[in-house]
Scaffold this motif. Structure first.
Motif, PDB file in Angstrom:
ATOM      1  N   GLY A 162       0.715  -1.536   0.213  1.00 40.37           N
ATOM      2  CA  GLY A 162       0.094   0.002   0.166  1.00 40.37           C
ATOM      3  C   GLY A 162       1.501   1.211   0.304  1.00 40.37           C
ATOM      4  N   GLY A 163       0.713   2.306  -0.272  1.00 36.16           N
ATOM      5  CA  GLY A 163       0.634   3.701  -0.406  1.00 36.16           C
ATOM      6  C   GLY A 163       2.058   3.970  -1.944  1.00 36.16           C
ATOM      7  N   HIS A 164       3.476   4.194  -1.624  1.00 33.99           N
ATOM      8  CA  HIS A 164       3.491   4.312  -3.001  1.00 33.99           C
ATOM      9  C   HIS A 164       4.598   2.595  -3.382  1.00 33.99           C
ATOM     10  CE1 HIS A 164       2.083   8.333  -3.125  1.00 33.99           C
ATOM     11  NE2 HIS A 164       2.254   8.129  -1.631  1.00 33.99           N
ATOM     12  N   PRO A 165       4.137   2.026  -4.077  1.00 35.12           N
ATOM     13  CA  PRO A 165       4.995   0.762  -4.774  1.00 35.12           C
ATOM     14  C   PRO A 165       6.318   1.135  -5.786  1.00 35.12           C
ATOM     15  CG  PRO A 165       3.469   0.759  -5.740  1.00 35.12           C
ATOM     16  CD  PRO A 165       3.474   2.105  -5.046  1.00 35.12           C
ATOM     17  N   GLY A 166       6.297   2.549  -5.817  1.00 41.08           N
ATOM     18  CA  GLY A 166       7.768   2.602  -6.641  1.00 41.08           C
ATOM     19  C   GLY A 166       7.168   3.104  -8.381  1.00 41.08           C
ATOM     20  N   ILE A 167       7.857   4.082  -8.987  1.00 40.03           N
ATOM     21  CA  ILE A 167       6.894   3.750 -10.424  1.00 40.03           C
ATOM     22  C   ILE A 167       7.412   2.632 -11.591  1.00 40.03           C
ATOM     23  CG2 ILE A 167       7.346   7.023 -10.981  1.00 40.03           C
ATOM     24  CD1 ILE A 167       9.594   6.145 -12.293  1.00 40.03           C
ATOM     25  N   GLU A 168       7.800   1.721 -11.024  1.00 39.81           N
ATOM     26  CA  GLU A 168       8.037   0.853 -11.848  1.00 39.81           C
ATOM     27  C   GLU A 168       8.309  -0.472 -11.011  1.00 39.81           C
ATOM     28  OE1 GLU A 168      10.744   1.108 -15.654  1.00 39.81           O
ATOM     29  OE2 GLU A 168      12.182   1.556 -14.069  1.00 39.81           O
ATOM     30  N   PRO A 169       7.163  -0.761 -10.352  1.00 39.21           N
ATOM     31  CA  PRO A 169       6.803  -1.655  -9.176  1.00 39.21           C
ATOM     32  C   PRO A 169       7.230  -3.348  -9.557  1.00 39.21           C
ATOM     33  CG  PRO A 169       4.853  -0.299  -9.540  1.00 39.21           C
ATOM     34  CD  PRO A 169       5.560  -0.143 -10.769  1.00 39.21           C
ATOM     35  N   VAL A 170       7.842  -4.313  -8.872  1.00 41.17           N
ATOM     36  CA  VAL A 170       8.277  -4.720  -8.653  1.00 41.17           C
ATOM     37  C   VAL A 170       8.177  -5.913  -7.452  1.00 41.17           C
ATOM     38  CG1 VAL A 170      10.508  -6.879  -8.960  1.00 41.17           C
ATOM     39  CG2 VAL A 170      10.939  -5.040  -9.720  1.00 41.17           C
ATOM     40  N   GLY A 171       7.478  -7.384  -8.012  1.00 38.37           N
ATOM     41  CA  GLY A 171       7.016  -7.958  -7.158  1.00 38.37           C
ATOM     42  C   GLY A 171       7.315  -8.274  -6.278  1.00 38.37           C
ATOM     43  N   THR A 172       7.072  -8.474  -4.764  1.00 41.28           N
ATOM     44  CA  THR A 172       8.260  -8.374  -3.427  1.00 41.28           C
ATOM     45  C   THR A 172       8.129  -9.813  -3.361  1.00 41.28           C
ATOM     46  OG1 THR A 172       6.357  -7.513  -1.883  1.00 41.28           O
ATOM     47  CG2 THR A 172       7.896  -8.568  -0.666  1.00 41.28           C
ATOM     48  N   MET A 173       8.363 -11.267  -3.708  1.00 44.70           N
ATOM     49  CA  MET A 173       8.645 -11.947  -3.812  1.00 44.70           C
ATOM     50  C   MET A 173      10.588 -11.865  -4.841  1.00 44.70           C
ATOM     51  SD  MET A 173       7.848 -15.955  -4.591  1.00 44.70           S
ATOM     52  CE  MET A 173       8.514 -16.955  -2.928  1.00 44.70           C
ATOM     53  N   VAL A 174      10.142 -11.406  -5.918  1.00 44.15           N
ATOM     54  CA  VAL A 174      11.539 -10.821  -6.658  1.00 44.15           C
ATOM     55  C   VAL A 174      12.349  -9.743  -5.656  1.00 44.15           C
ATOM     56  CG1 VAL A 174      12.278  -9.956  -9.199  1.00 44.15           C
ATOM     57  CG2 VAL A 174      10.361 -11.979  -8.858  1.00 44.15           C
ATOM     58  N   MET A 175      12.091  -8.790  -5.733  1.00 48.32           N
ATOM     59  CA  MET A 175      12.649  -7.890  -4.827  1.00 48.32           C
ATOM     60  C   MET A 175      13.140  -8.304  -3.928  1.00 48.32           C
ATOM     61  SD  MET A 175      12.960  -4.053  -5.410  1.00 48.32           S
ATOM     62  CE  MET A 175      11.105  -3.435  -5.969  1.00 48.32           C
ATOM     63  N   ALA A 176      12.616  -9.160  -3.192  1.00 50.29           N
ATOM     64  CA  ALA A 176      12.883  -9.448  -1.746  1.00 50.29           C
ATOM     65  C   ALA A 176      14.608 -10.600  -2.421  1.00 50.29           C
ATOM     66  CB  ALA A 176      12.405 -10.540  -1.176  1.00 50.29           C
ATOM     67  N   ALA A 177      14.059 -11.369  -3.105  1.00 50.68           N
ATOM     68  CA  ALA A 177      15.133 -12.573  -3.805  1.00 50.68           C
ATOM     69  C   ALA A 177      16.620 -11.680  -3.877  1.00 50.68           C
ATOM     70  CB  ALA A 177      14.919 -13.377  -4.301  1.00 50.68           C
ATOM     71  N   ALA A 178      16.380 -10.506  -4.917  1.00 52.48           N
ATOM     72  CA  ALA A 178      17.206 -10.040  -5.908  1.00 52.48           C
ATOM     73  C   ALA A 178      17.819  -8.861  -4.613  1.00 52.48           C
ATOM     74  CB  ALA A 178      16.672  -9.111  -6.029  1.00 52.48           C
ATOM     75  N   ALA A 179      17.692  -8.133  -3.752  1.00 47.14           N
ATOM     76  CA  ALA A 179      18.093  -7.466  -2.972  1.00 47.14           C
ATOM     77  C   ALA A 179      19.215  -7.819  -1.957  1.00 47.14           C
ATOM     78  CB  ALA A 179      16.980  -6.564  -1.746  1.00 47.14           C
ATOM     79  N   ALA A 180      18.334  -9.777  -0.993  1.00 48.58           N
ATOM     80  CA  ALA A 180      19.026  -9.539  -0.270  1.00 48.58           C
ATOM     81  C   ALA A 180      20.584 -10.903  -1.090  1.00 48.58           C
ATOM     82  CB  ALA A 180      18.700 -11.431   0.229  1.00 48.58           C
ATOM     83  N   ARG A 181      20.774 -10.452  -2.082  1.00 55.59           N
ATOM     84  CA  ARG A 181      22.014 -10.754  -2.839  1.00 55.59           C
ATOM     85  C   ARG A 181      22.714  -9.820  -3.702  1.00 55.59           C
ATOM     86  NH1 ARG A 181      21.028 -15.514  -7.434  1.00 55.59           N
ATOM     87  NH2 ARG A 181      19.503 -17.179  -6.439  1.00 55.59           N
ATOM     88  N   SER A 182      22.386  -8.508  -3.202  1.00 55.78           N
ATOM     89  CA  SER A 182      23.556  -7.976  -3.548  1.00 55.78           C
ATOM     90  C   SER A 182      22.910  -6.367  -1.636  1.00 55.78           C
ATOM     91  CB  SER A 182      23.396  -7.180  -4.446  1.00 55.78           C
ATOM     92  OG  SER A 182      21.649  -6.176  -4.573  1.00 55.78           O
ATOM     93  N   ILE A 183      22.766  -6.946  -1.192  1.00 56.62           N
ATOM     94  CA  ILE A 183      22.133  -5.599   0.059  1.00 56.62           C
ATOM     95  C   ILE A 183      23.180  -6.202   1.236  1.00 56.62           C
ATOM     96  CG2 ILE A 183      21.653  -4.448   1.407  1.00 56.62           C
ATOM     97  CD1 ILE A 183      20.540  -3.185  -1.180  1.00 56.62           C
ATOM     98  N   LYS A 184      24.280  -5.883   1.546  1.00 59.43           N
ATOM     99  CA  LYS A 184      25.579  -6.505   3.112  1.00 59.43           C
ATOM    100  C   LYS A 184      24.367  -5.839   4.293  1.00 59.43           C
ATOM    101  CE  LYS A 184      27.527  -7.747   0.194  1.00 59.43           C
ATOM    102  NZ  LYS A 184      27.071  -9.649  -0.662  1.00 59.43           N
TER     103      LYS A 184
END
Length: 338
Positions: free
Chosen positions: A153-175
């Motif tokens: 809810g609220g603001h998911p960005g101008i190019e929203p990406v599904g949470t499941m993809v976002m979570a896995a991608a972020a976990a691979r690069s955010i320390k």
């Protein structure tokens, strides 16, 4: 009851579950945020909900009195006012002067305020709608990031990406410690996020039906009746995409967008004061009210502590189920495989 999880987020905030109650415009005020704290999570009062810095200071003091010594924080929206007024610095001043230890920033880049916050010993969590923004925030030195997926809810960005993809991608690069959000409202989803590499989750919509939220009961009853398809995206034409509850007011705004209405035409219909009045009166059909697809899990109006207890029970059950599904290779078999 012992804490079922130990992650970098539970360690960072000293909380029972790795669950953050993100700031909710108009709704995340002292009574609600203190209830979150007493339930063993951490919540953030939305500074933009207060009429002025003096009121925010009073709210911080009230929340501290109600929180039973448990941690709580303040959400600060980093934004540029249309009239050029600096509305952020006075809020930062209030947060620092009142001895707040935890801040959630959102909106624009927090770089201009980060040094002051860090010099004051404040732990800074920055909320972003995309991986590239999370990487930027990490490079600036924030302590943790929340990455928001399209279901939020609220603001998911101008190019929203599904949470499941976002979570896995972020976990691979955010320390740094990573929180994921967007459509999350169950303990099973918490376990799934941890399995993908996150350190915790953030929830907003799930908590809207808590008794401590001051909004009108008829609004909460509408949420309880809602399903996963009862939200929609709008304001893409303003590059300010928002996910909101489907209402007559929202349908009218979407029609204006389809007709290529300009910003000046849209603004009177999206003002925050309209939402505030709807929360007060319960007349949700006449407002644009942020709401995520996780509303499908907001199935009962009850005390916030009861919701948190349910989340923990669901998470424990999910972990038990996983333990019955995974068969670790025996040392001998592993040796032969090598």
């Amino acid at each position: 009851m012992t804490a079922p999880f130990k992650t970098r987020i539970t360690d960072l905030y000293g909380i029972r579950l790795p669950v953050i109650a993100s700031g909710l415009m108009w709704l995340a005020e002292p009574v609600y945020v203190a209830a979150v704290a007493r339930a063993g999570l951490i919540g953030f009062m939305t500074s933009a909900s207060f009429p002025d810095p003096a009121a925010l200071r009073a709210g911080i003091r009230q929340c501290r009195e109600l929180s039973a010594g448990k941690p709580f924080g303040v959400n600060v929206m980093i934004r540029v006012s249309r009239d050029g007024t600096d509305r952020v610095t006075p809020l930062i001043d209030a947060v620092i002067d009142e001895g707040v230890k935890y801040v959630e920033t959102a909106g624009n880049n927090p770089e201009g305020y980060l040094k002051r916050l860090k010099d004051a010993g404040i732990t800074v969590l920055h909320k972003v709608p995309g991986l590239r923004y999370a990487k930027k925030a990490e490079s600036l030195g924030v302590d943790a990031v929340t990455v928001v997926g399209a279901e939020a809810g609220g603001h998911p960005g101008i190019e929203p990406v599904g949470t499941m993809v976002m979570a896995a991608a972020a976990a691979r690069s955010i320390k740094i410690p990573l929180i994921v959000a967007g459509g999350i409202g169950t303990g099973e989803q918490l376990v799934g996020a941890l399995a993908m590499g996150a350190d915790g989750v953030a929830m907003g919509t799930r908590f809207l039906v808590s008794e401590e939220i001051w909004a009108h009961r008829s609004y909460k009853e509408r949420l309880v009746a809602a399903g996963e398809t009862d939200t929609t995206l709008l304001l893409q034409s303003m590059r300010n995409t928002q996910r909101a509850l489907k209402t007559g007011h929202v349908a009218m705004i979407q029609k204006l967008e389809q007709e290529k209405a300009d910003t000046a035409t849209l603004l009177p219909h999206i003002m925050g004061t309209i939402a505030h009045k709807a929360y007060e009166a319960g007349d949700f059909e006449k407002a644009m009210l942020s709401c995520g697809q996780g509303v499908v899990f907001a199935d009962k109006i009850e005390p916030l502590a009861a919701i948190v207890d349910r989340l923990e029970a669901e998470a424990r059950t999910a972990m038990s189920r996983l333990n019955t599904l995974y068969r670790a290779p025996s040392p001998v078999a592993a040796g032969h495989a090598a």
